[in-house]
Design a protein around this motif. Structure first.
Motif, PDB file in Angstrom:
ATOM      1  N   LEU A   9      -7.330   3.368   7.288  1.00  0.00           N
ATOM      2  CA  LEU A   9      -5.975   3.783   6.962  1.00  0.00           C
ATOM      3  C   LEU A   9      -5.116   2.586   6.579  1.00  0.00           C
ATOM      4  O   LEU A   9      -4.357   2.635   5.602  1.00  0.00           O
ATOM      5  N   PHE A  12      -6.129   1.393   3.131  1.00  0.00           N
ATOM      6  CA  PHE A  12      -5.612   2.305   2.107  1.00  0.00           C
ATOM      7  C   PHE A  12      -4.127   2.057   1.859  1.00  0.00           C
ATOM      8  O   PHE A  12      -3.668   2.007   0.718  1.00  0.00           O
ATOM      9  N   LEU A  13      -3.374   1.899   2.921  1.00  0.00           N
ATOM     10  CA  LEU A  13      -1.937   1.659   2.770  1.00  0.00           C
ATOM     11  C   LEU A  13      -1.659   0.303   2.142  1.00  0.00           C
ATOM     12  O   LEU A  13      -0.644   0.131   1.451  1.00  0.00           O
ATOM     13  N   ILE A  15      -3.665  -1.157  -0.148  1.00  0.00           N
ATOM     14  CA  ILE A  15      -4.093  -1.107  -1.547  1.00  0.00           C
ATOM     15  C   ILE A  15      -3.240  -0.142  -2.367  1.00  0.00           C
ATOM     16  O   ILE A  15      -3.069  -0.330  -3.570  1.00  0.00           O
ATOM     17  N   ALA A  16      -2.676   0.879  -1.770  1.00  0.00           N
ATOM     18  CA  ALA A  16      -1.937   1.916  -2.497  1.00  0.00           C
ATOM     19  C   ALA A  16      -0.803   1.363  -3.348  1.00  0.00           C
ATOM     20  O   ALA A  16      -0.635   1.789  -4.496  1.00  0.00           O
ATOM     21  N   PRO A  17       0.006   0.401  -2.905  1.00  0.00           N
ATOM     22  CA  PRO A  17       1.087  -0.090  -3.764  1.00  0.00           C
ATOM     23  C   PRO A  17       0.595  -0.810  -5.011  1.00  0.00           C
ATOM     24  O   PRO A  17       1.328  -0.939  -5.980  1.00  0.00           O
ATOM     25  N   SER A  19      -1.491   0.211  -7.163  1.00  0.00           N
ATOM     26  CA  SER A  19      -1.649   1.144  -8.273  1.00  0.00           C
ATOM     27  C   SER A  19      -0.309   1.656  -8.797  1.00  0.00           C
ATOM     28  O   SER A  19      -0.262   2.272  -9.862  1.00  0.00           O
ATOM     29  N   ALA A  20       0.760   1.409  -8.098  1.00  0.00           N
ATOM     30  CA  ALA A  20       2.081   1.860  -8.539  1.00  0.00           C
ATOM     31  C   ALA A  20       2.706   0.779  -9.412  1.00  0.00           C
ATOM     32  O   ALA A  20       2.928  -0.340  -8.971  1.00  0.00           O
TER      33      ALA A  20
END
Length: 112
Positions: A9, A12-13, A15-17, A19-20
């Motif tokens: 988790l 994921f949190l 790496i998530a930014p 892609s934005a």
């Protein structure tokens, strides 16, 4: 196990930014002429609505039927696939109907 879930988790949190990104605004869609009807597609996934309905009913009936008859890991999937094929076959071989839903009768020629 709990530690592994928290690590996944957190990764994921983290790496998530990445892609934005800010993107340029897309070109505005062309405005249709006044009084023109809106362009709407009369197909569902490229199929006529009646054929999509026949396939959907076949998927549901086949999936439920196979899951009731057998107890296996892929019984519902196999039943749904078979139901879809049967529904598509039924739609393709059904007799033509007129706008009132009645079967069309072939016109008989007058033989003298």
């Amino acid at each position: 196990m709990r530690t592994l879930t928290l690590l996944v988790l957190a990764a994921f949190l983290a790496i998530a930014p990445l892609s934005a990104r800010a993107q340029t605004a897309p070109a505005p869609a062309p405005v249709p002429a006044p009084g023109a009807p809106p362009a709407a597609s009369s197909t569902i996934f490229g199929l006529p609505p009646n054929q999509a309905l026949a396939i959907g009913v076949g998927v549901l009936a086949g999936g439920v039927g196979m899951s009731v008859l057998t107890n296996g890991p892929f019984a519902t999937v196999v039943g749904g696939l078979a139901g879809a094929l049967i529904g598509n076959w039924w739609y393709a071989t059904r007799p033509m109907v007129d706008s009132r839903g009645l079967p069309m009768r072939q016109q008989l020629s007058a033989v003298e």
